[in-house]
Design a protein around this motif. Structure first.
Motif, mmCIF file in Angstrom:
data_model
loop_
_atom_site.group_PDB
_atom_site.id
_atom_site.type_symbol
_atom_site.label_atom_id
_atom_site.label_comp_id
_atom_site.label_asym_id
_atom_site.label_seq_id
_atom_site.Cartn_x
_atom_site.Cartn_y
_atom_site.Cartn_z
ATOM 1 N N LYS A 135 0.834 -1.188 0.000
ATOM 2 C CA LYS A 135 0.000 0.000 0.000
ATOM 3 C C LYS A 135 0.876 1.247 0.000
ATOM 4 N N SER A 136 0.373 2.262 -0.680
ATOM 5 C CA SER A 136 1.102 3.536 -0.649
ATOM 6 C C SER A 136 0.542 4.375 0.493
ATOM 7 N N LEU A 137 1.392 5.145 1.072
ATOM 8 C CA LEU A 137 0.985 5.974 2.191
ATOM 9 C C LEU A 137 0.239 7.208 1.675
ATOM 10 N N PRO A 138 -0.784 7.614 2.364
ATOM 11 C CA PRO A 138 -1.497 8.823 1.939
ATOM 12 C C PRO A 138 -0.621 10.056 2.143
ATOM 13 N N ASP A 139 -0.806 11.006 1.277
ATOM 14 C CA ASP A 139 -0.022 12.241 1.348
ATOM 15 C C ASP A 139 -0.669 13.171 2.369
ATOM 16 N N THR A 140 -0.130 13.196 3.557
ATOM 17 C CA THR A 140 -0.699 14.009 4.622
ATOM 18 C C THR A 140 0.027 15.327 4.791
ATOM 19 N N GLY A 141 1.125 15.497 4.083
ATOM 20 C CA GLY A 141 1.882 16.724 4.222
ATOM 21 C C GLY A 141 2.703 16.734 5.496
ATOM 22 N N LEU A 142 2.890 15.595 6.074
ATOM 23 C CA LEU A 142 3.590 15.494 7.342
ATOM 24 C C LEU A 142 5.059 15.887 7.202
ATOM 25 N N PHE A 143 5.661 15.526 6.087
ATOM 26 C CA PHE A 143 7.087 15.783 5.917
ATOM 27 C C PHE A 143 7.376 16.993 5.042
ATOM 28 N N LYS A 144 6.345 17.704 4.651
ATOM 29 C CA LYS A 144 6.566 18.901 3.848
ATOM 30 C C LYS A 144 6.975 20.035 4.763
ATOM 31 N N GLN A 145 7.937 20.772 4.280
ATOM 32 C CA GLN A 145 8.427 21.884 5.066
ATOM 33 C C GLN A 145 7.525 23.097 4.816
ATOM 34 N N ALA A 146 6.997 23.665 5.859
ATOM 35 C CA ALA A 146 6.131 24.832 5.731
ATOM 36 C C ALA A 146 6.986 26.053 5.418
ATOM 37 N N PRO A 147 6.502 26.925 4.526
ATOM 38 C CA PRO A 147 7.293 28.122 4.219
ATOM 39 C C PRO A 147 7.351 29.046 5.433
ATOM 40 N N SER A 148 8.451 29.753 5.511
ATOM 41 C CA SER A 148 8.597 30.688 6.621
ATOM 42 C C SER A 148 7.605 31.836 6.445
ATOM 43 N N ARG A 149 7.495 32.642 7.453
ATOM 44 C CA ARG A 149 6.542 33.743 7.429
ATOM 45 C C ARG A 149 6.856 34.730 6.295
ATOM 46 N N THR A 150 8.124 35.049 6.125
ATOM 47 C CA THR A 150 8.502 35.990 5.066
ATOM 48 C C THR A 150 8.322 35.367 3.683
ATOM 49 N N GLU A 151 8.607 34.072 3.550
ATOM 50 C CA GLU A 151 8.402 33.396 2.263
ATOM 51 C C GLU A 151 6.924 33.381 1.901
ATOM 52 N N ALA A 152 6.065 33.137 2.884
ATOM 53 C CA ALA A 152 4.628 33.110 2.629
ATOM 54 C C ALA A 152 4.144 34.487 2.185
ATOM 55 N N LYS A 153 4.610 35.545 2.842
ATOM 56 C CA LYS A 153 4.213 36.898 2.457
ATOM 57 C C LYS A 153 4.743 37.243 1.071
ATOM 58 N N THR A 154 5.973 36.855 0.794
ATOM 59 C CA THR A 154 6.572 37.120 -0.510
ATOM 60 C C THR A 154 5.812 36.394 -1.612
ATOM 61 N N ASP A 155 5.457 35.139 -1.372
ATOM 62 C CA ASP A 155 4.693 34.369 -2.351
ATOM 63 C C ASP A 155 3.333 35.009 -2.602
ATOM 64 N N MET A 156 2.683 35.454 -1.555
ATOM 65 C CA MET A 156 1.377 36.076 -1.707
ATOM 66 C C MET A 156 1.500 37.395 -2.483
ATOM 67 N N THR A 157 2.511 38.184 -2.175
ATOM 68 C CA THR A 157 2.729 39.450 -2.873
ATOM 69 C C THR A 157 3.012 39.203 -4.350
ATOM 70 N N THR A 158 3.828 38.220 -4.635
ATOM 71 C CA THR A 158 4.158 37.885 -6.015
ATOM 72 C C THR A 158 2.917 37.436 -6.773
ATOM 73 N N ARG A 159 2.110 36.607 -6.159
ATOM 74 C CA ARG A 159 0.899 36.098 -6.794
ATOM 75 C C ARG A 159 -0.073 37.247 -7.104
ATOM 76 N N VAL A 160 -0.252 38.154 -6.153
ATOM 77 C CA VAL A 160 -1.160 39.283 -6.349
ATOM 78 C C VAL A 160 -0.621 40.224 -7.422
ATOM 79 N N ALA A 161 0.682 40.482 -7.397
ATOM 80 C CA ALA A 161 1.285 41.364 -8.400
ATOM 81 C C ALA A 161 1.133 40.774 -9.801
ATOM 82 N N ARG A 162 1.318 39.495 -9.948
ATOM 83 C CA ARG A 162 1.151 38.849 -11.260
ATOM 84 C C ARG A 162 -0.294 38.922 -11.724
#
Length: 73
Positions: free
Chosen positions: A2-29
């Protein structure tokens, strides 16, 4: 096996500044894409109006301008 379900357990969450930067970039585009779409729509509208005006206007042939003789020579 069986394959394990993708729970996002091992995904690294973006830092606070990365999240803000990504949001700003998305809105600007999004803003840039909307402006480009509006600009191209306006261009197409103006082009169609110009072509319609040119097709309705009668063709006027102008006489070529006559050259003036220079009296100083």
């Amino acid at each position: 096996m069986k394959s394990l379900p993708d729970t996002g357990l091992f995904k690294q969450a973006p830092s606070r500044t990365e999240a803000k930067t990504d949001m700003t970039t998305r809105v600007a585009r999004q803003i840039v894409d909307l402006e480009a779409a509006a600009r191209s729509a306006k261009t197409e509208r103006l082009r169609a109006a110009r072509l319609a005006q040119e097709s309705e206007a009668p063709t006027i042939l102008k006489k070529p301008a006559q050259k003036r003789k220079n009296p100083a020579c």
